[in-house]
Design an enzyme around this catalytic site. Structure first.
Site, PDB file in Angstrom:
ATOM      1  N   ASP A  50       0.831  -1.205   0.000  1.00  0.00           N
ATOM      2  CA  ASP A  50       0.000   0.000   0.000  1.00  0.00           C
ATOM      3  C   ASP A  50       0.863   1.252   0.000  1.00  0.00           C
ATOM      4  O   ASP A  50       0.694   2.136   0.831  1.00  0.00           O
ATOM      5  CB  ASP A  50      -0.943  -0.041   1.212  1.00  0.00           C
ATOM      6  CG  ASP A  50      -1.765  -1.324   1.245  1.00  0.00           C
ATOM      7  OD1 ASP A  50      -2.912  -1.301   0.776  1.00  0.00           O
ATOM      8  OD2 ASP A  50      -1.252  -2.349   1.725  1.00  0.00           O
ATOM      9  N   ASP A  83      -1.554  -3.024  -3.901  1.00  0.00           N
ATOM     10  CA  ASP A  83      -1.866  -1.603  -3.945  1.00  0.00           C
ATOM     11  C   ASP A  83      -0.559  -0.849  -4.171  1.00  0.00           C
ATOM     12  O   ASP A  83      -0.113  -0.032  -3.368  1.00  0.00           O
ATOM     13  CB  ASP A  83      -2.606  -1.137  -2.689  1.00  0.00           C
ATOM     14  CG  ASP A  83      -4.104  -1.436  -2.768  1.00  0.00           C
ATOM     15  OD1 ASP A  83      -4.536  -2.040  -3.776  1.00  0.00           O
ATOM     16  OD2 ASP A  83      -4.835  -1.074  -1.832  1.00  0.00           O
ATOM     17  N   HIS A 215      -2.757  -9.808  -1.297  1.00  0.00           N
ATOM     18  CA  HIS A 215      -3.025  -8.429  -0.884  1.00  0.00           C
ATOM     19  C   HIS A 215      -4.015  -8.344   0.271  1.00  0.00           C
ATOM     20  O   HIS A 215      -3.819  -7.585   1.218  1.00  0.00           O
ATOM     21  CB  HIS A 215      -3.554  -7.599  -2.049  1.00  0.00           C
ATOM     22  CG  HIS A 215      -3.947  -6.205  -1.661  1.00  0.00           C
ATOM     23  ND1 HIS A 215      -3.023  -5.279  -1.206  1.00  0.00           N
ATOM     24  CD2 HIS A 215      -5.171  -5.586  -1.597  1.00  0.00           C
ATOM     25  CE1 HIS A 215      -3.642  -4.156  -0.900  1.00  0.00           C
ATOM     26  NE2 HIS A 215      -4.948  -4.312  -1.121  1.00  0.00           N
ATOM     27  N   HIS A 224     -10.620  -3.032   7.370  1.00  0.00           N
ATOM     28  CA  HIS A 224     -11.234  -4.013   6.477  1.00  0.00           C
ATOM     29  C   HIS A 224     -11.605  -5.312   7.191  1.00  0.00           C
ATOM     30  O   HIS A 224     -12.501  -6.035   6.741  1.00  0.00           O
ATOM     31  CB  HIS A 224     -10.299  -4.312   5.309  1.00  0.00           C
ATOM     32  CG  HIS A 224     -10.140  -3.166   4.364  1.00  0.00           C
ATOM     33  ND1 HIS A 224     -11.202  -2.588   3.714  1.00  0.00           N
ATOM     34  CD2 HIS A 224      -9.031  -2.483   3.972  1.00  0.00           C
ATOM     35  CE1 HIS A 224     -10.760  -1.601   2.951  1.00  0.00           C
ATOM     36  NE2 HIS A 224      -9.454  -1.510   3.086  1.00  0.00           N
ATOM     37  N   HIS A 250      -3.484  -4.315   2.415  1.00  0.00           N
ATOM     38  CA  HIS A 250      -4.891  -3.920   2.373  1.00  0.00           C
ATOM     39  C   HIS A 250      -5.277  -3.040   3.562  1.00  0.00           C
ATOM     40  O   HIS A 250      -5.766  -1.933   3.361  1.00  0.00           O
ATOM     41  CB  HIS A 250      -5.795  -5.144   2.277  1.00  0.00           C
ATOM     42  CG  HIS A 250      -7.184  -4.828   1.802  1.00  0.00           C
ATOM     43  ND1 HIS A 250      -7.452  -3.969   0.755  1.00  0.00           N
ATOM     44  CD2 HIS A 250      -8.403  -5.272   2.232  1.00  0.00           C
ATOM     45  CE1 HIS A 250      -8.749  -3.898   0.545  1.00  0.00           C
ATOM     46  NE2 HIS A 250      -9.361  -4.669   1.427  1.00  0.00           N
ATOM     47  N   HIS A 252      -4.109  -0.531   6.269  1.00  0.00           N
ATOM     48  CA  HIS A 252      -2.934   0.345   6.277  1.00  0.00           C
ATOM     49  C   HIS A 252      -2.351   0.444   7.681  1.00  0.00           C
ATOM     50  O   HIS A 252      -2.441   1.476   8.345  1.00  0.00           O
ATOM     51  CB  HIS A 252      -3.316   1.732   5.751  1.00  0.00           C
ATOM     52  CG  HIS A 252      -3.759   1.725   4.319  1.00  0.00           C
ATOM     53  ND1 HIS A 252      -4.011   2.873   3.612  1.00  0.00           N
ATOM     54  CD2 HIS A 252      -3.980   0.698   3.456  1.00  0.00           C
ATOM     55  CE1 HIS A 252      -4.388   2.566   2.378  1.00  0.00           C
ATOM     56  NE2 HIS A 252      -4.383   1.244   2.264  1.00  0.00           N
TER      57      HIS A 252
END
Length: 331
Positions: A50, A83, A215, A224, A250, A252
């Protein structure tokens, strides 16, 4: 335009590899990339996710600390857990974001090693196929990104899994985002193929350490949370074949969660740039560590031992975790 001093890749090999991607992705075997361990029998890796924001949100600072730790550990390669380019991947192979978010950011000498990368959901919002194109290896020879593949490092094998197509909401409720499903649709058939290939690779693996990279989270206490499709479809396979680590991005942040019914350790390394604050949902699994901020992970392996270290944006050691295969202990 700078390129890394990795092993040169001839134009012939690049064109050959590019012409065989479609065949290999549909075959019953994941493409394998050999990556020998050091002469002392060890392997050192950094994992980050990310990150691709042209240096903003402290991406440059995280990259600097990765370079410093990478030199201390004499790393063998870097894992990117997806990401890779925000907000919507790359527009094509000529997108300047590749240079501005990757080549011009990870400039430390220690980071001029092979980068093995998977796609994240934000990468699928752009031209996902562009990130897989071997033309990018001409721009920067460190870059290697495929949907699903293996890195064979002798006593350790790394299984990279394309997790974005597993998540149903990206297909049924994309909101205002377009997803590049070329070479992926139809979803059910693609997922079946990914699971079949991974099952075969894990079943045949004789490696001491089995490490799966994707990811999306399987277990997470951050925004998430758990990815229900992966819990249902992927996790049983990881348990069945004795996978040691699942590494993802995914969310952060930085996380370490231990499974309560298997040896699997879930590691989140999604702190490569923009981080979230104040989001925490308890889990039924065992939470070993949680840092709601930026940073990255290092992993050092031998035939008997593994050491996992979490670092923050200032390069400070936040947590150290050791595993021993002979003693079956975790410290």
């Amino acid at each position: 335009m700078a390129t890394s001093p990795c092993r040169p890749i001839s134009l012939f090999l690049i064109l050959f590899w590019g012409s065989t991607i479609l065949f290999l992705s549909s075959s019953a075997e994941l493409q394998r990339f050999p990556h020998p361990a050091k002469s002392d029998g060890s392997l050192s890796i950094l994992a980050v996710g990310d990150w691709g924001r042209r240096g903003t949100y402290n991406q440059t600072q995280v990259a600097y600390q990765m370079g410093r730790i990478g030199e201390e550990l004499d790393i063998d390669f870097v894992i990117s857990v997806g990401d890779n380019f925000y907000e919507s991947g790359l527009t094509g192979v000529n997108d300047i974001a590749f240079i501005e978010s990757f080549t011009n950011i990870y400039t430390a000498k220690s980071l001029q090693k092979q980068w093995y990368s998977v796609l994240g959901n934000h990468d699928y919002r752009g031209n996902a196929v562009a990130q897989l194109d071997p033309v990018l290896q001409i721009l920067d020879s460190r870059w290697l990104c495929m949907r699903s593949f293996m890195v064979d490092a002798e006593f350790a094998q790394f299984f990279f899994v394309d997790t974005t197509p597993f998540v149903e909401k990206y297909w049924t409720h994309p909101k205002d985002n377009h997803y590049d499903w070329r070479e992926v649709a139809p979803r059910e058939e693609y997922i079946k193929g990914v699971l079949k290939d991974l099952n075969s690779a894990l079943r045949e693996s004789l490696a001491t350490w089995k490490i799966v990279i994707g990811h999306h989270t399987i277990r997470s206490v951050s925004e998430h949370g758990d990815t229900i499709e992966l819990v249902k479809l992927l996790l049983p396979m990881l348990k069945a074949y004795g996978v040691d680590l699942y590494i993802n991005g995914h969310d952060h942040c930085l996380e370490h969660i231990s499974s309560t019914d298997s040896p699997i350790q879930f590691l989140t390394s999604g702190g490569g740039s923009k981080a979230w604050r104040g989001i925490f949902t308890p889990t039924t699994e065992k939470l070993q560590f949680f840092h709601d901020g930026q940073g990255f992970i290092s992993l050092r392996l031998t035939k008997t031992d593994a050491e996992i270290v979490f670092y923050d944006v200032f390069g400070r050691l936040l947590q150290r975790w050791n595993m021993n295969k002979l003693l079956h202990t975790f410290m």
